[in-house]
Design a protein around this motif. Structure first.
Motif, short mmCIF file in Angstrom:
data_model
loop_
_atom_site.label_atom_id
_atom_site.label_comp_id
_atom_site.label_asym_id
_atom_site.label_seq_id
_atom_site.Cartn_x
_atom_site.Cartn_y
_atom_site.Cartn_z
N MET A 198 0.85 -1.19 0.00
CA MET A 198 0.00 0.00 0.00
C MET A 198 0.88 1.24 0.00
O MET A 198 1.82 1.34 0.78
N PRO A 199 0.56 2.24 -0.87
CA PRO A 199 1.36 3.47 -0.87
C PRO A 199 1.07 4.29 0.38
O PRO A 199 -0.01 4.22 0.97
N HIS A 200 2.05 5.06 0.80
CA HIS A 200 1.85 5.95 1.93
C HIS A 200 0.95 7.10 1.52
O HIS A 200 0.98 7.58 0.39
N ALA A 201 0.12 7.55 2.47
CA ALA A 201 -0.89 8.59 2.19
C ALA A 201 -0.41 9.94 2.67
O ALA A 201 0.12 10.08 3.78
N VAL A 202 -0.59 10.96 1.82
CA VAL A 202 -0.17 12.32 2.12
C VAL A 202 -1.36 13.26 1.95
O VAL A 202 -2.02 13.26 0.91
N LEU A 203 -1.64 14.05 2.98
CA LEU A 203 -2.69 15.07 2.91
C LEU A 203 -2.01 16.43 2.81
O LEU A 203 -1.18 16.78 3.65
N ILE A 204 -2.38 17.21 1.77
CA ILE A 204 -1.82 18.54 1.56
C ILE A 204 -2.90 19.57 1.86
O ILE A 204 -3.96 19.57 1.23
N PHE A 211 -9.33 9.52 5.72
CA PHE A 211 -8.18 9.28 4.84
C PHE A 211 -7.02 8.63 5.58
O PHE A 211 -6.25 7.85 5.01
N LYS A 212 -6.89 8.93 6.88
CA LYS A 212 -5.82 8.39 7.72
C LYS A 212 -4.44 8.57 7.06
O LYS A 212 -3.75 7.61 6.73
N PRO A 213 -4.02 9.81 6.87
CA PRO A 213 -2.73 10.06 6.21
C PRO A 213 -1.54 9.68 7.09
O PRO A 213 -1.63 9.69 8.31
N ASP A 214 -0.44 9.31 6.44
CA ASP A 214 0.81 9.09 7.16
C ASP A 214 1.55 10.40 7.38
O ASP A 214 2.26 10.56 8.38
N VAL A 215 1.38 11.34 6.42
CA VAL A 215 2.05 12.64 6.50
C VAL A 215 1.04 13.72 6.14
O VAL A 215 0.23 13.55 5.21
N VAL A 216 1.09 14.83 6.86
CA VAL A 216 0.27 16.00 6.54
C VAL A 216 1.19 17.17 6.25
O VAL A 216 2.05 17.51 7.07
N LEU A 217 1.01 17.78 5.06
CA LEU A 217 1.71 19.01 4.70
C LEU A 217 0.71 20.15 4.84
O LEU A 217 -0.33 20.15 4.17
N THR A 218 0.98 21.10 5.72
CA THR A 218 0.03 22.20 5.90
C THR A 218 0.73 23.56 5.81
O THR A 218 1.81 23.75 6.38
#
Length: 466
Positions: free
Chosen positions: A1-7, A45-52
């Protein structure tokens, strides 16, 4: 599974560019135009990383970061700030951000940061497994021995650990462990950590004598990108890596004076400053140090800071040499025999009576480490079920059947000889046998060359003049 990123970014063009680039790199990506929208997507979404971004319509990036930390502390948070906005970046890091990016965003740097963030997640999982394994092999029960010196040592450690349970804060006192080479100082340091309040946190160790002086500072305190020619990216030092846990400084007596001031500040203020940085970073570490060299003479000679010495030895634990532990020698020998016998598929091995007498009569200048190595070599080389004196390195090397015919004869207390004289005679025998070749003599004695040189100076020994 790819890692999830929320921007979370309200600038549409920048958001789309980041989304397309990150998706091409194999990540699953979602966008949010505001902090409120981003928070709504966290649970689903349960992201692994959040860019804010910091500047957002509605709540700002710092508030977003704070709320996400409360929802899921495992999410890696990266703050995007305006160019030169150092204050916001510092606030974000103090609030728990993994790292930050400055605008204009360089996409290649973004990829490196994401890769490092998800890589750290895997590293943290591996470290958790490693700590659990280390806890299984570290503890007071691993300190083998029932001799009076060992009972006294264990009693002191129990008193220390019991006192720490009742402490009202987390500022645990520094511990200085002293003892000859090979007595088990690292084992004691591990027992203090894995039996104490910080057992679930990192145990980080470094040998100050084995690390080149010019590298020791960067290993301990880290550096910023550009701090020197080869510093292509930021590196976290071991002091920061041990935050919340224990930093074990082995052979502390070999630390150069230029670095002792930084160690003093770490002990007093619990902060570090990376090489090339203008900011301090919190490092709540418990310092456990060890040395096989008496520090008092170094303090008197102005080679070791007195204020650092007094801070390090708030609690001082002295390990007894193996020669003072009597029947513990046989307890340890049987322990190592069982371990090495199982390792080499020779489980039925035993010591002859003469071998046990030889083990008890030997001086053991290399202490427990030498005993372990002697037993392993005997197990490895023997072709029979009984270990005889001839299988023991110190007997075979000296060409005798048992140590009482050679170096160990004067070690028995009933003869009334002083231990220092016995040790001096043993050193001279080894040096004369090797024609004063310090390296070969140290190998013969089962100790390091530095330890032998220290003892040569201690006893003012001199070889034949050319």
């Amino acid at each position: 599974m790819p890692h999830a990123v929320l921007i979370i970014e309200d600038e549409a063009t920048l958001a789309k560019n980041m989304e397309a680039y990150v998706a091409r790199e194999g990540y699953e990506v979602r966008l949010a135009k505001s902090g409120e929208q981003g928070l709504e997507q966290i649970a689903e979404f349960k992201p692994d990383v959040v860019l804010t971004d910091y500047r957002l319509p509605g709540i700002n990036g710092l508030e977003v970061l704070s709320r996400i930390r409360r929802i899921d502390s495992q999410i890696k948070l990266i703050m995007i700030t305006g160019h030169g906005n150092v204050g916001v970046a510092v606030d974000a890091m103090e609030a728990g951000a993994y790292d930050y990016l400055s605008k204009p965003v360089i996409l290649s740097e973004l990829k490196l940061l994401l890769d490092r963030a998800v890589g750290q997640e895997r590293l943290e999982e591996a470290l958790s497994y490693y700590r659990n394994k280390q806890a299984q092999i570290s503890g007071l029960d691993k300190l083998i021995g029932e001799s009076p010196p060992m009972r006294s040592l264990k009693s002191t450690m129990h008193q220390l650990l019991d006192a720490e349970i009742g402490m009202r804060d987390d500022e645990l006192p520094a511990v200085l462990i002293t003892g000859e080479t090979g007595t088990g100082k690292e084992l004691v340091a591990r027992a203090i950590h894995f039996e104490g309040q910080r057992k679930s946190r990192p145990f980080v160790e470094i040998n100050c004598a084995a690390t080149p002086a010019q590298l020791l500072e960067t290993e301990l305190f880290g550096y910023e990108r550009g701090a020197f020619t080869d510093a292509r990216e930021r590196k976290i030092g071991l002091a920061e890596a041990a935050d919340g846990g224990t930093l074990f400084l082995d052979e502390i007596g070999d630390v150069e004076a230029s670095l002792q001031g930084k160690l003093l500040r770490l002990l007093e203020e619990k902060v570090v400053r990376r090489l090339g940085s203008v900011r301090d970073y919190r490092a709540n570490v418990r310092i456990v140090a060890a040395t096989n060299r008496p520090l008092e003479p170094l303090v008197r000679a102005s080679k070791f800071r007195s204020d650092l010495y007094f801070l390090l030895r708030i609690i001082q634990i002295a390990l007894p040499p193996l020669r003072d532990r009597g029947e513990d020698i046989l307890r340890l020998a049987h322990h190592f025999l069982a371990l090495q016998g199982a390792r080499y598929g020779k489980k039925e091995l035993q010591f002859s009576q003469q071998t046990q007498e030889a083990l008890l009569g030997y001086l053991w200048p290399g202490n427990v480490r030498e005993l372990r190595n002697v037993i392993e070599q005997a197990v490895l080389l023997t072709k029979q079920s009984v270990i005889e004196p001839a299988h023991l390195t110190f007997c075979a090397t000296l060409g005798v059947s048992a140590p009482e015919h050679a170096v160990a004869a004067p070690t028995r207390a009933s003869e009334g000889l002083k231990l220092e004289q016995v040790e001096r005679d043993l050193l001279l025998q080894a040096l004369e046998k090797t024609s004063w070749n310090v390296t070969h003599a140290a190998k013969l004695l089962g100790i390091s060359r530095d330890t032998l040189r220290y003892r040569i100076e201690k006893y003012d020994l001199h070889g034949p003049r050319a």
